[in-house]
Design an enzyme around this catalytic site. Structure first.
Site, mmCIF file in Angstrom:
data_model
loop_
_atom_site.group_PDB
_atom_site.id
_atom_site.type_symbol
_atom_site.label_atom_id
_atom_site.label_comp_id
_atom_site.label_asym_id
_atom_site.label_seq_id
_atom_site.Cartn_x
_atom_site.Cartn_y
_atom_site.Cartn_z
ATOM 1 N N ARG A 131 -45.122 -75.633 -22.462
ATOM 2 C CA ARG A 131 -46.375 -75.293 -23.149
ATOM 3 C C ARG A 131 -47.368 -76.454 -23.075
ATOM 4 O O ARG A 131 -46.972 -77.621 -23.098
ATOM 5 C CB ARG A 131 -46.079 -74.880 -24.603
ATOM 6 C CG ARG A 131 -45.241 -73.598 -24.626
ATOM 7 C CD ARG A 131 -45.021 -73.087 -26.013
ATOM 8 N NE ARG A 131 -46.263 -72.666 -26.643
ATOM 9 C CZ ARG A 131 -46.344 -72.330 -27.927
ATOM 10 N NH1 ARG A 131 -45.272 -72.384 -28.692
ATOM 11 N NH2 ARG A 131 -47.493 -71.950 -28.442
ATOM 12 N N SER A 175 -58.017 -73.481 -31.958
ATOM 13 C CA SER A 175 -56.582 -73.632 -32.204
ATOM 14 C C SER A 175 -56.357 -74.414 -33.483
ATOM 15 O O SER A 175 -56.815 -75.544 -33.631
ATOM 16 C CB SER A 175 -55.938 -74.383 -31.023
ATOM 17 O OG SER A 175 -54.744 -75.007 -31.441
ATOM 18 N N ASP A 323 -51.103 -64.005 -33.427
ATOM 19 C CA ASP A 323 -49.638 -63.911 -33.365
ATOM 20 C C ASP A 323 -49.146 -62.473 -33.517
ATOM 21 O O ASP A 323 -47.964 -62.201 -33.353
ATOM 22 C CB ASP A 323 -49.011 -64.787 -34.454
ATOM 23 C CG ASP A 323 -49.153 -66.266 -34.130
ATOM 24 O OD1 ASP A 323 -49.461 -66.601 -32.966
ATOM 25 O OD2 ASP A 323 -48.959 -67.088 -35.041
ATOM 26 N N ARG A 396 -41.287 -63.035 -31.401
ATOM 27 C CA ARG A 396 -42.184 -61.930 -31.743
ATOM 28 C C ARG A 396 -42.089 -60.784 -30.727
ATOM 29 O O ARG A 396 -42.338 -59.636 -31.064
ATOM 30 C CB ARG A 396 -43.624 -62.427 -31.875
ATOM 31 C CG ARG A 396 -43.770 -63.501 -32.953
ATOM 32 C CD ARG A 396 -45.185 -63.617 -33.461
ATOM 33 N NE ARG A 396 -45.429 -64.904 -34.090
ATOM 34 C CZ ARG A 396 -45.034 -65.251 -35.318
ATOM 35 N NH1 ARG A 396 -44.348 -64.396 -36.054
ATOM 36 N NH2 ARG A 396 -45.305 -66.446 -35.802
HETATM 37 C C1 S3P Z 1 -50.240 -71.928 -35.619
HETATM 38 C C2 S3P Z 1 -51.384 -71.757 -34.888
HETATM 39 C C3 S3P Z 1 -51.520 -70.802 -33.793
HETATM 40 C C4 S3P Z 1 -50.414 -69.760 -33.835
HETATM 41 C C5 S3P Z 1 -49.079 -70.394 -34.042
HETATM 42 C C6 S3P Z 1 -49.038 -71.117 -35.371
HETATM 43 C C7 S3P Z 1 -50.204 -72.936 -36.681
HETATM 44 O O1 S3P Z 1 -51.441 -71.490 -32.562
HETATM 45 O O2 S3P Z 1 -50.417 -68.996 -32.665
HETATM 46 O O3 S3P Z 1 -48.052 -69.430 -34.021
HETATM 47 O O4 S3P Z 1 -49.296 -72.893 -37.536
HETATM 48 O O5 S3P Z 1 -51.103 -73.785 -36.693
HETATM 49 P P1 S3P Z 1 -52.719 -72.191 -31.870
HETATM 50 O O6 S3P Z 1 -53.128 -73.339 -32.698
HETATM 51 O O7 S3P Z 1 -52.228 -72.618 -30.529
HETATM 52 O O8 S3P Z 1 -53.759 -71.136 -31.795
#
Ligand code: S3P
Length: 437
Positions: A131, A175, A323, A396
């Site tokens: 990732r 994000s 999500d 998921r």
């Molecule tokens: C999250 C942010 C999101 C989400 C992840 C949890 C978090 O990701 O998809 O499951 O707890 O800050 P991104 O920050 O990459 O959008």
């Protein structure tokens, strides 16, 4: 590797208490560890991902104990007492920190480690090491941290902390993980650190930092923090996770005659995209008993089986349901007409490439799907063909495919389902508790 068989067993009916929010559980450990003094975290999610964060901060020298009686390993939630070390009280971890499958652990803790005097190596499982981490390496490097990674910014990461300087960061991606990493690093700076996002991502970090007394300021898409200020301890009760409730919301809508009451679900407005989208699709979803718990809005959600129709899904709604996309795809597969999801390119870099995963598994169920670079076009069907499906090791995807299997009498088999424990260890027990047989 375990597999789960799912088929129609009559309507889903009853009341369930949704397990604690994963995002908030991670942050509760982090902020309580950074605070000065004893914090209480009630209803912490005892699932693999947040437990990685808990273990990581233990490795940095933070003492945590479970304060409730319900701490046997099978329980999904527990209460914690955490002795915060303050911003500068951590010790070097001694060994690598293993973040497992958890992007939130790796990206957020990087913000804290950037401000330490020691070096730390962060690693993860096969999915996490594929990732992208450039998104946090870039701003944290601008602040003065030295971060080594594999080519193109993939983990493992070696973070050499240093005295950090504040930045004003225009993030190319909306994000919460990037925003949170920069804000946590901002705690270590003299002066104001600002993050500007192209869209409003979940704001749990901001809410919790504020309740710890941090000097945080929010103006539209801009969040600023004034650093070098001790954080007060937390006393927080984690609400239920809308992202876990999502599977039951969709199941309740697509399985005939179902009616479910999902209790204690967080409805933070940065997270409610799925409720809005499903309602537009014709889903009967009611929010009751709306209240505030530890600075987060919470409600009980009632869902009733409803005929659904396909709609276009794009823009802000996608970010607010990021999500929930796998669960949404199952609703779309059972809806009348076409659901066109666009602007969801972030799904390509989640625990699996969720656009590709959903396209391939739905086509095995005879659903007509067209994969777009940034989304999917799904033609709904009255029946989903029972099939042998894969999870791609993605929690998921696994839970969504299990839900998809609930509408037909013949069995659907989902393989590689241990990953469900990443976020929802009691998922199958909870599903059985509302099933008729
Ligand atoms: C999250 C942010 C999101 C989400 C992840 C949890 C978090 O990701 O998809 O499951 O707890 O800050 P991104 O920050 O990459 O959008």
């Amino acid at each position: 590797m375990s597999q789960i068989r799912a088929h129609y067993r009559g309507p889903l009916r009853g009341e369930i208490v949704i397990p604690p929010d994963k995002s908030i559980s991670h942050r509760a450990i982090m902020l309580a560890s950074l605070a000065q003094g004893e914090s209480r975290v009630r209803n912490f999610l005892r699932a693999e991902d947040p437990l990685r964060t808990l273990e990581a901060f233990r490795q940095l020298g933070v003492e945590m104990k479970e304060s409730s009686q319900q701490s046997e390993l099978s329980s999904q939630d527990t209460d914690l007492i955490i002795n915060g070390k303050g911003l500068d009280g951590f010790r070097g971890p001694g060994d690598k920190i293993f973040c497992g499958n958890s992007g939130t652990t790796m990206r957020l803790i990087s913000g804290v480690l950037a401000g330490q005097e020691f070096s730390t190596t962060l690693t993860g499982d096969a999915s996490l090491t594929q990732r992208p981490m450039k998104r946090i390496i870039t701003p944290l490097s601008l602040m003065g941290a030295l971060i080594e990674s594999r080519e193109e910014g993939y983990p493992p990461l070696i973070i050499k902390g240093s005295k950090l300087k504040p930045i004003r960061y225009d993030s190319p991606v909306a994000s919460a993980q990037v925003k949170s990493a920069v804000l946590l690093a901002g705690l270590y700076c003299d002066g104001t650190t600002t993050v500007i996002e192209p869209g409003k991502s979940r704001d749990h970090t901001e809410r919790m930092l504020e309740s710890c007394g941090a000097a945080i300021n929010i103006e539209g898409m801009e969040v600023s923090i004034n650093g070098s200020k001790a954080l007060n301890p937390l006393d927080i009760t984690v609400p239920g996770d809308l992202s876990s409730a999502a599977f039951f919301m969709v199941a309740g809508l697509i399985v005939p005659d179902s009616e479910l009451v999902l209790k204690n679900v967080g409805i933070n407005p940065t997270r409610t995209g799925l409720i809005e989208i499903l309602t537009l699709m014709g889903g009967q979803i009611q929010l009751e008993n709306q209240r505030e718990v530890s600075g987060e809005p919470v409600a009980d959600i009632i869902v009733k089986h409803s005929p659904l129709k396909g709609i276009p899904v794009h823009g802000e709604q996608v970010l607010k349901a990021i999500d929930e996309f796998p669960a949404l795809c199952i609703a779309a597969a059972k809806a009348e007409g076409t659901t066109r999801i666009t602007g969801a390119q972030e799904l390509r870099v989640k625990e699996s490439d969720r656009i590709a995963s959903m396209a391939s598994e739905l086509s095995k169920m005879d659903v007509a799907v067209e994969e777009l670079e940034d989304g999917l076009i799904i033609e709904g069907r009255e029946t989903l063909k029972p099939a042998r499906l894969m999870s791609y090791g993605d929690h998921r995807i696994a839970m969504s495919m299990i839900i998809a299997g609930l509408t037909e009498k013949e069995e659907t088999v989902v393989s590689d389902t241990d990953c469900v424990n990443t976020s929802f260890p009691g998922f199958m027990e909870m599903l059985k508790s509302v099933s008729s047989m």
